[in-house]
Write a protein that holds these residues in place. Structure first.
Motif, PDB file in Angstrom:
ATOM      1  N   VAL A 222      12.743  83.581-122.355  1.00 12.83           N
ATOM      2  CA  VAL A 222      12.096  82.561-121.529  1.00 12.83           C
ATOM      3  C   VAL A 222      13.107  81.478-121.143  1.00 12.83           C
ATOM      4  O   VAL A 222      13.171  81.045-119.984  1.00 12.83           O
ATOM      5  N   GLY A 223      13.916  81.059-122.108  1.00 16.19           N
ATOM      6  CA  GLY A 223      14.940  80.057-121.829  1.00 16.19           C
ATOM      7  C   GLY A 223      15.943  80.535-120.801  1.00 16.19           C
ATOM      8  O   GLY A 223      16.362  79.778-119.920  1.00 16.19           O
ATOM      9  N   GLU A 224      16.327  81.805-120.895  1.00 13.02           N
ATOM     10  CA  GLU A 224      17.286  82.368-119.940  1.00 13.02           C
ATOM     11  C   GLU A 224      16.667  82.482-118.543  1.00 13.02           C
ATOM     12  O   GLU A 224      17.351  82.303-117.531  1.00 13.02           O
ATOM     13  N   SER A 225      15.376  82.762-118.488  1.00 12.92           N
ATOM     14  CA  SER A 225      14.697  82.826-117.195  1.00 12.92           C
ATOM     15  C   SER A 225      14.690  81.451-116.526  1.00 12.92           C
ATOM     16  O   SER A 225      14.907  81.334-115.318  1.00 12.92           O
ATOM     17  N   ASN A 226      14.457  80.404-117.314  1.00 16.59           N
ATOM     18  CA  ASN A 226      14.531  79.046-116.770  1.00 16.59           C
ATOM     19  C   ASN A 226      15.947  78.739-116.280  1.00 16.59           C
ATOM     20  O   ASN A 226      16.140  78.071-115.259  1.00 16.59           O
ATOM     21  N   ARG A 227      16.908  79.246-117.007  1.00 17.77           N
ATOM     22  CA  ARG A 227      18.308  79.059-116.592  1.00 17.77           C
ATOM     23  C   ARG A 227      18.567  79.778-115.272  1.00 17.77           C
ATOM     24  O   ARG A 227      19.281  79.269-114.403  1.00 17.77           O
ATOM     25  N   ALA A 228      17.990  80.961-115.118  1.00 19.13           N
ATOM     26  CA  ALA A 228      18.137  81.713-113.865  1.00 19.13           C
ATOM     27  C   ALA A 228      17.540  80.936-112.696  1.00 19.13           C
ATOM     28  O   ALA A 228      18.115  80.908-111.599  1.00 19.13           O
ATOM     29  N   PHE A 229      16.396  80.307-112.913  1.00 22.07           N
ATOM     30  CA  PHE A 229      15.808  79.475-111.869  1.00 22.07           C
ATOM     31  C   PHE A 229      16.759  78.341-111.489  1.00 22.07           C
ATOM     32  O   PHE A 229      16.916  78.007-110.314  1.00 22.07           O
ATOM     33  N   SER A 230      17.403  77.743-112.503  1.00 25.12           N
ATOM     34  CA  SER A 230      18.347  76.658-112.237  1.00 25.12           C
ATOM     35  C   SER A 230      19.522  77.141-111.398  1.00 25.12           C
ATOM     36  O   SER A 230      19.974  76.444-110.478  1.00 25.12           O
ATOM     37  N   PHE A 231      20.007  78.343-111.699  1.00 20.01           N
ATOM     38  CA  PHE A 231      21.107  78.900-110.911  1.00 20.01           C
ATOM     39  C   PHE A 231      20.676  79.130-109.464  1.00 20.01           C
ATOM     40  O   PHE A 231      21.445  78.883-108.522  1.00 20.01           O
ATOM     41  N   ASN A 232      19.461  79.618-109.287  1.00 20.75           N
ATOM     42  CA  ASN A 232      18.959  79.821-107.925  1.00 20.75           C
ATOM     43  C   ASN A 232      18.872  78.498-107.174  1.00 20.75           C
ATOM     44  O   ASN A 232      19.195  78.426-105.982  1.00 20.75           O
ATOM     45  N   MET A 233      18.445  77.447-107.874  1.00 21.25           N
ATOM     46  CA  MET A 233      18.352  76.137-107.227  1.00 21.25           C
ATOM     47  C   MET A 233      19.738  75.603-106.859  1.00 21.25           C
ATOM     48  O   MET A 233      19.895  74.904-105.856  1.00 21.25           O
ATOM     49  N   MET A 234      20.752  75.937-107.655  1.00 22.17           N
ATOM     50  CA  MET A 234      22.119  75.558-107.308  1.00 22.17           C
ATOM     51  C   MET A 234      22.541  76.206-105.990  1.00 22.17           C
ATOM     52  O   MET A 234      23.185  75.571-105.146  1.00 22.17           O
ATOM     53  N   VAL A 235      22.166  77.464-105.823  1.00 22.28           N
ATOM     54  CA  VAL A 235      22.485  78.172-104.574  1.00 22.28           C
ATOM     55  C   VAL A 235      21.752  77.522-103.410  1.00 22.28           C
ATOM     56  O   VAL A 235      22.337  77.286-102.340  1.00 22.28           O
ATOM     57  N   PHE A 236      20.455  77.200-103.608  1.00 21.56           N
ATOM     58  CA  PHE A 236      19.682  76.556-102.542  1.00 21.56           C
ATOM     59  C   PHE A 236      20.299  75.216-102.149  1.00 21.56           C
ATOM     60  O   PHE A 236      20.398  74.885-100.970  1.00 21.56           O
ATOM     61  N   THR A 237      20.691  74.435-103.170  1.00 19.42           N
ATOM     62  CA  THR A 237      21.271  73.119-102.909  1.00 19.42           C
ATOM     63  C   THR A 237      22.574  73.241-102.123  1.00 19.42           C
ATOM     64  O   THR A 237      22.838  72.471-101.185  1.00 19.42           O
ATOM     65  N   GLU A 238      23.386  74.223-102.499  1.00 18.19           N
ATOM     66  CA  GLU A 238      24.639  74.437-101.775  1.00 18.19           C
ATOM     67  C   GLU A 238      24.366  74.789-100.321  1.00 18.19           C
ATOM     68  O   GLU A 238      25.021  74.263 -99.406  1.00 18.19           O
ATOM     69  N   LEU A 239      23.406  75.668-100.084  1.00 24.39           N
ATOM     70  CA  LEU A 239      23.072  76.052 -98.713  1.00 24.39           C
ATOM     71  C   LEU A 239      22.542  74.861 -97.921  1.00 24.39           C
ATOM     72  O   LEU A 239      22.855  74.692 -96.736  1.00 24.39           O
ATOM     73  N   GLU A 240      21.745  74.034 -98.592  1.00 23.81           N
ATOM     74  CA  GLU A 240      21.220  72.841 -97.930  1.00 23.81           C
ATOM     75  C   GLU A 240      22.355  71.915 -97.488  1.00 23.81           C
ATOM     76  O   GLU A 240      22.342  71.383 -96.373  1.00 23.81           O
ATOM     77  N   GLU A 241      23.351  71.729 -98.367  1.00 23.96           N
ATOM     78  CA  GLU A 241      24.485  70.859 -98.039  1.00 23.96           C
ATOM     79  C   GLU A 241      25.333  71.453 -96.910  1.00 23.96           C
ATOM     80  O   GLU A 241      25.774  70.738 -96.019  1.00 23.96           O
ATOM     81  N   ILE A 242      25.535  72.761 -96.953  1.00 24.21           N
ATOM     82  CA  ILE A 242      26.287  73.421 -95.877  1.00 24.21           C
ATOM     83  C   ILE A 242      25.544  73.266 -94.557  1.00 24.21           C
ATOM     84  O   ILE A 242      26.151  73.043 -93.501  1.00 24.21           O
ATOM     85  N   GLY A 243      24.226  73.359 -94.619  1.00 22.59           N
ATOM     86  CA  GLY A 243      23.413  73.237 -93.414  1.00 22.59           C
ATOM     87  C   GLY A 243      23.592  71.916 -92.695  1.00 22.59           C
ATOM     88  O   GLY A 243      23.477  71.840 -91.464  1.00 22.59           O
TER      89      GLY A 243
END
Length: 320
Positions: A222-243
C-alpha cells in the motif's frame, strides 16, 4: 471469520491459451484485510490528489497541447518499459506469477506504436528520459531487483487505472487533438486481449487477494502504491511546467465553458463538476441541483458527461 459466498462462475472475457478464464460471481464478499481492499482504502487520498493535478484537470476539459501529449506518451513509454522489464524478469516469482498477464496488459509495444505515429520511424532518437520521469523509472528498477513483491503495487496502480479511466481519456484526446477515428496515436488505451474490462479487473483483484502475504507486506505494498501515485504526480507537474513554455495554441475541443467561467461569482454549489461529484458520492441533496445546472449550462453537458463517466470508472476501480 469472514466468509465468501460465490455465485455461478462468470467469464472474465480473457482468453489464455485458447481457454476462457473463469472468475467467481459478482456477489463475492471481500474482507477489509484483502489486499485489493487495503489498496483501495489506503490510496484514496493519493488518488484524489493525482486526479486534481492541473494537468489532469486540463486534460479532462480537452485543453491538451499536442506537444505535451507527445511528451506524456514518451514518459509513459519509459515507465512501462521499466515496469514490464522487471515484471518479465520476475515472472516466476510467487507474488508476480499469479498477476502476470503480458498479452492482456503490457503497454510497451502499444506505446511504441503511438510514438512512431507522433514522431515518425526514428522516434527512439527523438525522445529521452526526462528529469521528472527518471525517479519513477529508477524506483521501478530498484524494487524489481531488490524487493520484487513491491512490483505488485506498481502494476496495480498503473494497469487498473488504465483500465478504469482509459476509454474516457482516449475519447477526450481523440476529440481535442483531432486524431484519426481509426485509433492511431491512441493504441495505449486499447486492450485488445481483454474482452470484458470489468471481468478482467475482478479476476486481477482476485489473484492479488490470493497472494500469500503477511500484514506487514500488505502495508508495504500500500505504501509503495502511494509512492507510485507521487511519482505520477511528479510527471504531471513536469508536463504542466513545460506547457507554460510552449506557445502552441490549445486545440478547440468544443467541450463547453471553462471551470473559471462557470465559477464566476464564487459559489461552489453552482459548479456542475462539484455537483456531479456530490451526486456520485451518494449525496441526494445535489441530484436536483445537478439537473438544474445542466439546464442552465447546456454547453457543459458533454464535459459533465465525461466527468461523471470518469468518476464512475474510478469508483468502479475501488468497488469491483
Amino acid at each position: 471469520m469472514t466468509t465468501k459466498t460465490k455465485a455461478e462462475p462468470k467469464s472474465s472475457g480473457v482468453t489464455n491459451g485458447g481457454a476462457r478464464i473463469v472468475v467467481d460471481g459478482d456477489d463475492e464478499v471481500l474482507s477489509p484485510t484483502d489486499l485489493s481492499e487495503m489498496l483501495a482504502e489506503g490510496t484514496k487520498d493519493s488518488h484524489d490528489k493525482a486526479e486534481n493535478c492541473q494537468f489532469v484537470k486540463d486534460f479532462l476539459r480537452g485543453r491538451i497541447k499536442r506537444e505535451l501529449f507527445k511528451r506524456g506518451t514518451a514518459a509513459l513509454y519509459f515507465v512501462y518499459a521499466a515496469m514490464e522489464e522487471e515484471i518479465e524478469k520476475n515472472e516466476d516469482h510467487p507474488h508476480i506469477a499469479p498477476i502476470y498477464f503480458p498479452a492482456e496488459l503490457h503497454r510497451r509495444e502499444a506505446l511504441a506504436q503511438d510514438l512512431e505515429y507522433f514522431y515518425g520511424e526514428d522516434w527512439e532518437s527523438q525522445i529521452s528520459l526526462s528529469a521528472g520521469t527518471k525517479p519513477y523509472v529508477d524506483r521501478i528498477h530498484e524494487v524489481g531487483q531488490r524487493d520484487p513483491v513491491l512490483l505488485v503495487a506498481h502494476s496495480y496502480t498503473r494497469y487498473m487505472g488504465d483500465l478504469s479511466g482509459g476509454q474516457i481519456l482516449k475519447k477526450v484526446a481523440q476529440r481535442a487533438l483531432k486524431l484519426p477515428s481509426t485509433g492511431e496515436g491512441l493504441n495505449f488505451y486499447q486492450f485488445e486481449g481483454i474482452h470484458s474490462q470489468k471481468g478482467f479487473k475482478q479476476l486481477y483483484r482476485s489473484r492479488m487477494n490470493e497472494l500469500e502475504l503477511d500484514a506487514e507486506t500488505k502495508e508495504r505494498i500500500v505504501g509503495e502504491s502511494n509512492r507510485a501515485f507521487s511519482f505520477n504526480m511528479m510527471v504531471f507537474t513536469e508536463l504542466e511546467e513545460i506547457g507554460k513554455t510552449i506557445k502552441e495554441e490549445v486545440q478547440d475541443a468544443g467541450l463547453g465553458h471553462s471551470h473559471a467561467e462557470i465559477m464566476e461569482g464564487g459559489d461552489i454549489n453552482k459548479c456542475p463538476y462539484y455537483a456531479a461529484k456530490m451526486v456520485a458520492s451518494g449525496n441526494p441533496t445535489y441530484t436536483c441541483q445537478l439537473a438544474m445546472t445542466l439546464l442552465t449550462h447546456p454547453p457543459c453537458q458533454w464535459a459533465l458527461a465525461a466527468w461523471v463517466a470518469l468518476l464512475a470508472g474510478f469508483t468502479a476501480w475501488y468497488i469491483l
